[in-house]
Each structure stands twice: as structure tokens, then as C-alpha cells.
Design a protein around this motif. Sequence first.
Motif, PDB file in Angstrom:
ATOM      1  N   ARG A  47       0.741  -1.003  -0.001  1.00 35.64           N
ATOM      2  CA  ARG A  47       0.032   0.070   0.053  1.00 35.64           C
ATOM      3  C   ARG A  47       0.800   1.337  -0.045  1.00 35.64           C
ATOM      4  O   ARG A  47       0.848   2.307  -0.462  1.00 35.64           O
ATOM      5  CB  ARG A  47      -0.859   0.129   1.456  1.00 35.64           C
ATOM      6  CG  ARG A  47      -1.951   1.119   1.473  1.00 35.64           C
ATOM      7  CD  ARG A  47      -3.055   0.602   0.784  1.00 35.64           C
ATOM      8  NE  ARG A  47      -4.230   1.723   0.685  1.00 35.64           N
ATOM      9  CZ  ARG A  47      -5.094   1.968   1.354  1.00 35.64           C
ATOM     10  NH1 ARG A  47      -5.136   1.283   2.328  1.00 35.64           N
ATOM     11  NH2 ARG A  47      -5.810   3.272   1.337  1.00 35.64           N
ATOM     12  N   THR A  62      -6.579   5.668  -7.218  1.00 32.38           N
ATOM     13  CA  THR A  62      -7.542   4.661  -7.966  1.00 32.38           C
ATOM     14  C   THR A  62      -7.053   3.901  -9.124  1.00 32.38           C
ATOM     15  O   THR A  62      -7.291   2.595  -9.303  1.00 32.38           O
ATOM     16  CB  THR A  62      -8.823   5.217  -8.316  1.00 32.38           C
ATOM     17  OG1 THR A  62      -8.649   6.400  -8.767  1.00 32.38           O
ATOM     18  CG2 THR A  62      -9.683   5.705  -6.853  1.00 32.38           C
TER      19      THR A  62
ATOM     20  N   HIS B 149     -10.991  11.209  -6.945  1.00 32.71           N
ATOM     21  CA  HIS B 149     -10.711   9.861  -7.157  1.00 32.71           C
ATOM     22  C   HIS B 149     -10.727   8.984  -5.682  1.00 32.71           C
ATOM     23  O   HIS B 149      -9.843   8.418  -5.569  1.00 32.71           O
ATOM     24  CB  HIS B 149      -9.290   9.635  -7.575  1.00 32.71           C
ATOM     25  CG  HIS B 149      -8.704  10.888  -8.593  1.00 32.71           C
ATOM     26  ND1 HIS B 149      -9.504  10.650 -10.069  1.00 32.71           N
ATOM     27  CD2 HIS B 149      -8.352  12.029  -8.837  1.00 32.71           C
ATOM     28  CE1 HIS B 149      -9.235  11.579 -10.805  1.00 32.71           C
ATOM     29  NE2 HIS B 149      -8.298  12.529 -10.091  1.00 32.71           N
ATOM     30  N   ALA B 150     -11.734   9.117  -5.426  1.00 33.17           N
ATOM     31  CA  ALA B 150     -12.131   8.597  -3.958  1.00 33.17           C
ATOM     32  C   ALA B 150     -12.750   7.008  -3.983  1.00 33.17           C
ATOM     33  O   ALA B 150     -12.650   6.067  -3.196  1.00 33.17           O
ATOM     34  CB  ALA B 150     -13.031   9.353  -2.922  1.00 33.17           C
ATOM     35  N   ILE B 151     -13.167   6.972  -5.250  1.00 36.00           N
ATOM     36  CA  ILE B 151     -13.649   5.544  -5.388  1.00 36.00           C
ATOM     37  C   ILE B 151     -13.095   4.981  -6.563  1.00 36.00           C
ATOM     38  O   ILE B 151     -12.937   5.846  -7.573  1.00 36.00           O
ATOM     39  CB  ILE B 151     -15.149   5.535  -5.274  1.00 36.00           C
ATOM     40  CG1 ILE B 151     -15.825   4.155  -5.461  1.00 36.00           C
ATOM     41  CG2 ILE B 151     -15.870   6.419  -6.209  1.00 36.00           C
ATOM     42  CD1 ILE B 151     -17.359   3.764  -4.943  1.00 36.00           C
ATOM     43  N   GLY B 152     -12.894   3.738  -6.828  1.00 38.29           N
ATOM     44  CA  GLY B 152     -12.289   3.274  -7.998  1.00 38.29           C
ATOM     45  C   GLY B 152     -12.344   1.771  -8.001  1.00 38.29           C
ATOM     46  O   GLY B 152     -12.835   1.064  -7.201  1.00 38.29           O
ATOM     47  N   PHE B 165     -11.516   4.448  -1.143  1.00 39.47           N
ATOM     48  CA  PHE B 165      -9.984   4.642  -0.579  1.00 39.47           C
ATOM     49  C   PHE B 165     -10.185   5.697   0.498  1.00 39.47           C
ATOM     50  O   PHE B 165     -10.106   6.864   0.211  1.00 39.47           O
ATOM     51  CB  PHE B 165      -8.934   5.220  -1.541  1.00 39.47           C
ATOM     52  CG  PHE B 165      -8.812   4.323  -2.775  1.00 39.47           C
ATOM     53  CD1 PHE B 165      -9.568   3.769  -3.551  1.00 39.47           C
ATOM     54  CD2 PHE B 165      -7.229   3.621  -2.736  1.00 39.47           C
ATOM     55  CE1 PHE B 165      -9.304   2.905  -4.646  1.00 39.47           C
ATOM     56  CE2 PHE B 165      -7.012   2.738  -3.578  1.00 39.47           C
ATOM     57  CZ  PHE B 165      -8.072   2.161  -4.466  1.00 39.47           C
TER      58      PHE B 165
END
Lengths: 161, 209
Positions: A47, A62, B149-152, B165
Amino acid sequence: MVSRTKSPKPTKVSTTVSKVIRNYQQDKDKLIQILLYLQSTLGWLSREVLTEVSEQLQVPITQVYQIASYYKAFSLMPRGRHIIKVCLGTACQVRGSPRLLDTISAMLNLKPCETSEDMRFTLETVNCLGCCAMGPVVVVDETYHTKPSPSDLRKLFESAK
Amino acid sequence: MTVTLQIDGKEVKAREGMTILEAAKEAGVEIPKLCYHEKLKPYGACRICSVEVERKGRARIVASCGYPVEQGLVVRTRSPRIDRIRKTLIELIAPTTMVDGEVVGEIKKLAKEYGANIHRFESRFRAKPTRCILCGQCVRYCDEVIGEHAIGFVGRGIERRAVFFPEKAKACLTCQACFDLCPTGKIPSETDFVVFDGFSIDDYLAGEL
């Protein structure tokens, strides 16, 4: 020099990553190449490493994870020092690779995709290595072995520290 | 530049560069969609917006959300062929979106309209019913409109998931734009709004999704 109070580990990851990225001209299009290089030197993509790549290359996290989790060449889990790949392709299957996998699995006490607690071995299965005539094939640290017997395997595993 | 085309027998004027779906909407013809959003680039994932286009006497099926209008194009948004395709598509996504033996959200409406048998593929469904159809509206909205870009997406095939994220999701507390987009209502019903427990990259890495 007061700012150097950070713990040593994060600094190390960021310098490793920045060196690699510099080698690839900070080019976003070379994300996969950068990840492949890091994977081969570090053994897996943590990570921390991926976050560092995302920040330094200015690619959304992402997107980095979408790519890193898509390709089987990337590992998002820690892997052992020795990687054992058992081929389960059609030809190897016919030549008895499932039994071979069971033998190895029992010997190392590992299920496929598992890593031993002492980080010594990771057992993986692959679908075809392109050398069906040699089947059933087992690859230990990039060395190909044709139809290894249990005693061959025992010797191999004992010599791998 | 304007072009003239025919949609369901109606002469429609449209600007060049528009898609069939947009032209139809302006002409008052509603085409069903699951992955299309007017603020986002066409994605063409759900295929529910498939229509029949006829040119030089040949009819073929295209996704209307990404197909640009053309002079003299003949479009049919409802026909036995189209209805059958949409019905099958709904039947195929139904098992994923099943909650307590019933499909949810947009899919429920569509299943009713097209007379889909939601149990048709149930017995052959081997993936985990995640209530997500991978339309990508949440992911793309967060990227293209919000820019956080918090969800991917992660994984592939039947293991593909949309995940949050947490380190990026501080903005989510006040944004929540994706909550209303979700055609199955998974996001509003399964998020805890804070650390996204059971819906985050960490859960994916732990093999729990």
C-alpha cells in the motif's frame, strides 16, 4: 536538518520509488513498467509503495490500484523469498499436475496462493508456461523442473533457505 | 451543422457530434440506460441503451449512448429485437442485484417493463451477489466531475469491485454525489459514510469482498 525526524522506513520507500520513477522520465504512460520494476525488486507492491507512486507520478491512487489489481504479474500481498509455480495448463493437467500440486501443498503445508509464515515459500499456480512437452512443470525461482519426484522436491525445498 | 435523422418514425434534427441517445432525449424519446450520465463521457458498459440503426437498408444494433448521429440514419428504439436484447441483459445482471429474492432499484423497473425473468440465470450464477453491476457511474463521476478519485475499480472478471479509498474519502462526508447515481442503491445502503467499512480498498486487500 531538523526536518529529518521522520521514521527511517517511509523515507526509504519514497527514495526507492523516486529513483525508479526518475529512471522512467516521470512519465505517467510508463506506470505499468514502473510497477513491474518495483514488483521485481521488492517482490510485492505494498500500500505504501503504491501510494508513493501515485503521489510522485501524479496519477490517482484509484488508477494505480486498478492496474495493480488487474494484472496477475503484480502481487498486492507479501510474497516469500522463493516462489514455486505449479503449471495447471491442459497438458500438465493431463500429465498429472494436480497430484503434483497436492504433494507440494502437503510438503510445504501451504494452499495455492499462500505464503509460509517464515516468508520462505509462496505457492502459486499458473495456467500454461509454454513448455507443455516438459509437463508437468514446476518452476522454483525461475528454474524449470520436469516431472519432479517427491525426493527431488524435498531436496529442492531443503536447499532453498 | 445539423443533421436530420429518423427516430421511431419521427424526423429529428440534431447537431453533429451528438449521440443518438442525446438526440432522442431532445426529441422526447426515452431510451433506458444504466451506465449513462449526461455529465460523463459515454462508457457503453450496460448496453441497455442498445438501439437498432438502419443504413442502406441494413439494420444493426449499437449502443446509443456512444453512437454519433448521422444524416439520414433510421433509428428504432423499440422493436421486438431490441426488447428481447434488453430483456436478456436484465436477466443476466439480475442475480448480482438480488436482495431478498427481489431485484432492486432501476433494474426492478426495467425488469417489469421488459418482462424479464429475473431467476433465469440464478442457478448458473457463480459470482458473489455484490449488488453492483459495475456501471462505473460512481467511479467516473468522482474522477471526471468531482476530481477526488475517492472510489475506484479493483480486480477483474467476477472479482471486480468498486471500492473506496479511505485516505481520499474525507471529501465524501460532504459530497456523496455518487450516492444518488448508484442504479442499485448499493452505495447509500452499504456505506457507513466515514471509514467505508466493508467497502474499502483495505477490505479488498484482506480478501473480504
